[in-house]
Design an enzyme around this catalytic site. Sequence first.
Site, PDB file in Angstrom:
ATOM      1  N   CYS A 130     -14.743  -4.056 -38.761  1.00  0.00           N
ATOM      2  CA  CYS A 130     -15.676  -3.328 -37.922  1.00  0.00           C
ATOM      3  C   CYS A 130     -15.373  -1.837 -37.787  1.00  0.00           C
ATOM      4  O   CYS A 130     -15.551  -1.098 -38.731  1.00  0.00           O
ATOM      5  CB  CYS A 130     -15.794  -4.002 -36.570  1.00  0.00           C
ATOM      6  N   HIS A 154     -15.688 -10.150 -36.569  1.00  0.00           N
ATOM      7  CA  HIS A 154     -14.601 -10.342 -35.598  1.00  0.00           C
ATOM      8  C   HIS A 154     -14.469 -11.842 -35.323  1.00  0.00           C
ATOM      9  O   HIS A 154     -15.098 -12.670 -35.940  1.00  0.00           O
ATOM     10  CB  HIS A 154     -14.966  -9.694 -34.263  1.00  0.00           C
TER      11      HIS A 154
HETATM   12  N1  GLN Z   1     -17.764   1.427 -32.367  1.00  0.00           N
HETATM   13  C1  GLN Z   1     -18.324   0.875 -33.550  1.00  0.00           C
HETATM   14  C2  GLN Z   1     -19.781   0.460 -33.367  1.00  0.00           C
HETATM   15  O1  GLN Z   1     -20.210   0.316 -32.313  1.00  0.00           O
HETATM   16  C3  GLN Z   1     -17.484  -0.326 -33.993  1.00  0.00           C
HETATM   17  C4  GLN Z   1     -17.521  -1.437 -32.978  1.00  0.00           C
HETATM   18  C5  GLN Z   1     -16.500  -2.538 -33.267  1.00  0.00           C
HETATM   19  O2  GLN Z   1     -15.429  -2.341 -33.858  1.00  0.00           O
HETATM   20  N2  GLN Z   1     -16.811  -3.746 -32.812  1.00  0.00           N
HETATM   21  O3  GLN Z   1     -20.454   0.239 -34.295  1.00  0.00           O
END
Ligand code: GLN
Length: 247
Positions: A93, A191
């Site tokens: 992510c 995740h």
């Molecule tokens: N901040 C990034 C987004 O919102 C990644 C989010 C995350 O790692 N879950 O896309």
Amino acid sequence: MRIRVGHLYPEYLNIYADRGNIAVLARRAALRGHELDVTAISVGDGVRPGAHDLLYVGGGQDREQALIAPDLAAKGPAIRDAVADGTALLAVCGGYQLLGRGYTGRQGDDLPGVGLFPHETVAGERRMIGDVLLDCAWAGRTLAGFENHAGRTRLDADAEPLGRVVAGFGNDGDSGQEGCRAGRAVGTYLHGPLLPRNPWLADWLLSQALAHATGGEPPELEPLPDRLEAQAHAVSARRARDRGGRF
Ligand code: GLN
């Protein structure tokens, strides 16, 4: 065999239990008689070429990404060289976004990227949240996990996605692609953590890391029972089919 892992920014980039991926790699390595030797690499630390068989980076909110992005971009050449020399890599992510060419956050702030993966990410208005199911034809397997991101990641035309979206949003909610692959490097929005419910990918990463450690071919790892893992995958896949990919 000792498998040397570099964990990038563990104190900044670790949400939705991403740290659990390291625990799974350590356990599955130990069950085959190998030992995972994990080193934290954070702001101001160097990445020494050849020092790691596997690099790992988790996800994070825009705020944490902004705190480390300049430091990570400065490590870019060393990370690209390490992967070019055969170091395996898993990026999740927020980490996956910053290993591309850059991330434009919801406030319009441009965060520099490492340029390892051939993509760019721009945050959209609505977050893409829910369970995801992927078809990974290159491995003849599926991946199941959970996504929560504002970023829309656009792969270059000749880039290799990690998988085709069966259910969920994926990279951008419309290309039908999720993640990216570049040699022994894998990036994904998934995740959960990802690896407990997708043990085949954990074994694939361990096998690539062992190939780097020995200088040989990726070894075939002795199969494990994985009964609970298979159940977790099935539940996650069903949830994705039932309600993944809907705002
Ligand atoms: N901040 C990034 C987004 O919102 C990644 C989010 C995350 O790692 N879950 O896309």
